[in-house]
Design an enzyme around this catalytic site. Structure first.
Site, mmCIF file in Angstrom:
data_model
loop_
_atom_site.group_PDB
_atom_site.id
_atom_site.type_symbol
_atom_site.label_atom_id
_atom_site.label_comp_id
_atom_site.label_asym_id
_atom_site.label_seq_id
_atom_site.Cartn_x
_atom_site.Cartn_y
_atom_site.Cartn_z
ATOM 1 N N ARG A 253 0.845 -1.391 0.221
ATOM 2 C CA ARG A 253 -0.216 -0.035 0.098
ATOM 3 C C ARG A 253 0.858 1.397 0.034
ATOM 4 O O ARG A 253 0.690 2.215 -0.765
ATOM 5 C CB ARG A 253 -0.874 0.033 1.431
ATOM 6 C CG ARG A 253 -2.173 -0.348 1.071
ATOM 7 C CD ARG A 253 -2.818 -0.781 2.538
ATOM 8 N NE ARG A 253 -1.847 -1.877 2.847
ATOM 9 C CZ ARG A 253 -2.140 -3.088 2.616
ATOM 10 N NH1 ARG A 253 -3.081 -3.446 1.978
ATOM 11 N NH2 ARG A 253 -1.305 -4.036 3.144
ATOM 12 N N THR A 254 1.684 1.324 0.831
ATOM 13 C CA THR A 254 2.493 2.648 1.156
ATOM 14 C C THR A 254 3.191 3.037 -0.254
ATOM 15 O O THR A 254 3.132 4.113 -0.752
ATOM 16 C CB THR A 254 3.243 2.642 2.435
ATOM 17 O OG1 THR A 254 2.502 2.289 3.603
ATOM 18 C CG2 THR A 254 4.074 4.181 2.625
ATOM 19 N N LYS B 86 26.325 -4.822 -2.316
ATOM 20 C CA LYS B 86 27.769 -4.844 -2.344
ATOM 21 C C LYS B 86 28.462 -4.231 -1.499
ATOM 22 O O LYS B 86 29.587 -4.045 -1.251
ATOM 23 C CB LYS B 86 27.960 -4.106 -3.869
ATOM 24 C CG LYS B 86 27.685 -4.423 -5.155
ATOM 25 C CD LYS B 86 28.038 -3.485 -6.276
ATOM 26 C CE LYS B 86 27.534 -4.078 -7.493
ATOM 27 N NZ LYS B 86 27.594 -3.004 -8.766
ATOM 28 N N ARG C 192 11.487 3.761 3.099
ATOM 29 C CA ARG C 192 10.994 2.809 4.231
ATOM 30 C C ARG C 192 12.348 1.865 4.553
ATOM 31 O O ARG C 192 12.816 1.623 3.473
ATOM 32 C CB ARG C 192 10.015 2.028 3.722
ATOM 33 C CG ARG C 192 9.512 0.840 4.608
ATOM 34 C CD ARG C 192 8.575 0.162 4.500
ATOM 35 N NE ARG C 192 7.197 0.952 4.732
ATOM 36 C CZ ARG C 192 6.010 0.313 4.728
ATOM 37 N NH1 ARG C 192 5.776 -0.865 4.534
ATOM 38 N NH2 ARG C 192 4.985 1.142 5.316
ATOM 39 N N HIS D 27 5.401 6.228 11.456
ATOM 40 C CA HIS D 27 5.075 6.024 10.186
ATOM 41 C C HIS D 27 3.881 7.201 10.191
ATOM 42 O O HIS D 27 2.714 7.095 9.991
ATOM 43 C CB HIS D 27 4.229 4.589 10.108
ATOM 44 C CG HIS D 27 3.822 4.213 8.772
ATOM 45 N ND1 HIS D 27 4.163 5.149 7.665
ATOM 46 C CD2 HIS D 27 3.193 2.948 8.316
ATOM 47 C CE1 HIS D 27 3.692 4.366 6.310
ATOM 48 N NE2 HIS D 27 3.286 3.076 6.983
#
Ligand code: NCD
Length: 297
Positions: free
Chosen positions: A52-53, A81, A102, A130
């Site tokens: 969703r986000t 890496k 995120r 959030h």
């Protein structure tokens, strides 16, 4: 002040007036999507799972006429890496006008914000916060009740690891509400969050909802538990079933940031009080308002 030279790391970065103006913008975008972000590029960096986000931010940017570049997971990036987080941010800021991030690390958003010269929007940093979820939660509540003041709000489930609960409890400092935190004793709201809550609240294990206007259900954050055993001990403790609905006020609403696992039975979806899918839809308009504010001032 939210704008081109600022970041959205915590819900505490947003004042009551700014919330109101974001909501007015979101409402306007709901009716008519202005292409206010043409020729702008948004980078969505998601180093942790999301449906969703990420998609709602990307949809929001495209609805505003803008472009999106995106990283989803660390697979296929230079993080594999051994590139440092700091270097990744330093580089990405050259490619875009704003970053939505995120990350599994608490404070990752604050660190990125301290490095990048473009706005950084926190889309979830570990178990911390959030804030954009909170803005769409508050928008949904306001739309339904007209005013948030005076409401009784229950939050249920994983109040310890659930970052949506942390931001929502603090976002509600902009209003005059009362809160009931319902959870297993091992999953209570962390003290550092509780210390900052201005509203009245109570903590309990009992799922008493008959006097609540907003029922905010959350998923037990399985991936955050240091031990599987501790998760097994608390999973499935709280559930909203058709049976539960009988005890709720007629005009209450049930919210959930989603994804749900088993804490709301599918049979509840058809009830008029189930607002979680509407809530997810509102996320697009609220995120349009957020992007417009950060990209255009
Ligand atoms: C939440 C999250 O990522 O914190 N999901 C979301 O963004 N809507 C809640 C969760 O994962 O349970």
């Amino acid at each position: 002040m939210l704008g081109r030279n600022s970041d959205l790391v915590s819900i505490k970065d947003v004042g009551t007036d700014e919330i109101e103006s974001l909501f007015r913008k979101a409402q306007a975008f709901e009716e008519n999507a202005e292409k206010s972000c043409r020729e702008r590029i948004l980078a969505t960096l998601f180093f942790e799972a999301s449906t969703r986000t990420r998609l709602s931010f990307e949809s929001a940017m495209k609805r505003l006429g803008g472009e999106v570049i995106s990283v989803s997971g660390i697979e296929g990036t230079s993080v594999m890496k051994g590139e440092t987080f700091e270097d990744t941010i330093r580089m990405v800021e050259n490619y875009c006008d704003a970053i939505v991030l995120r990350h599994p690390m608490n404070e990752a958003a604050a660190l990125a914000a301290s490095i990048a010269n473009v706005p950084v929007i926190n889309a979830g940093d570990g178990t911390n916060e959030h804030p954009t979820q909170t803005l769409l939660d508050l928008y949904t509540i306001q739309k339904e009740f007209r005013s948030i003041d005076g409401l009784k709000i229950a939050m249920i489930g994983d109040l310890k690891y659930g970052r949506t609960v942390h931001s929502l409890s603090l976002g509600l400092n902009n209003y005059d509400v009362s809160m009931r935190f319902i959870s297993h004793p091992s999953l209570r709201v962390p003290d550092e969050i509780k210390r900052e809550i201005k509203n009245k609240f109570e903590e309990t294990e009992k799922m008493k909802l008959s006097d609540c206007d907003v029922i905010y259900m959350t998923r037990i954050q399985k991936e955050r538990f240091p031990e599987q055993r501790a998760f097994e001990a608390v999973k499935g403790l709280y559930k909203i079933s058709k049976e539960t609905l009988r005890s709720l006020k007629e005009d209450s609403i049930i919210l959930h940031p989603l994804p749900r696992v088993e804490e709301i039975e599918q049979g509840v979806d058809a009830d008029k009080r189930a607002h979680y899918f509407q809530q997810a839809r509102n996320g697009v308009f609220v995120r349009m308002a957020i992007l417009d504010t950060f990209l255009n001032g």
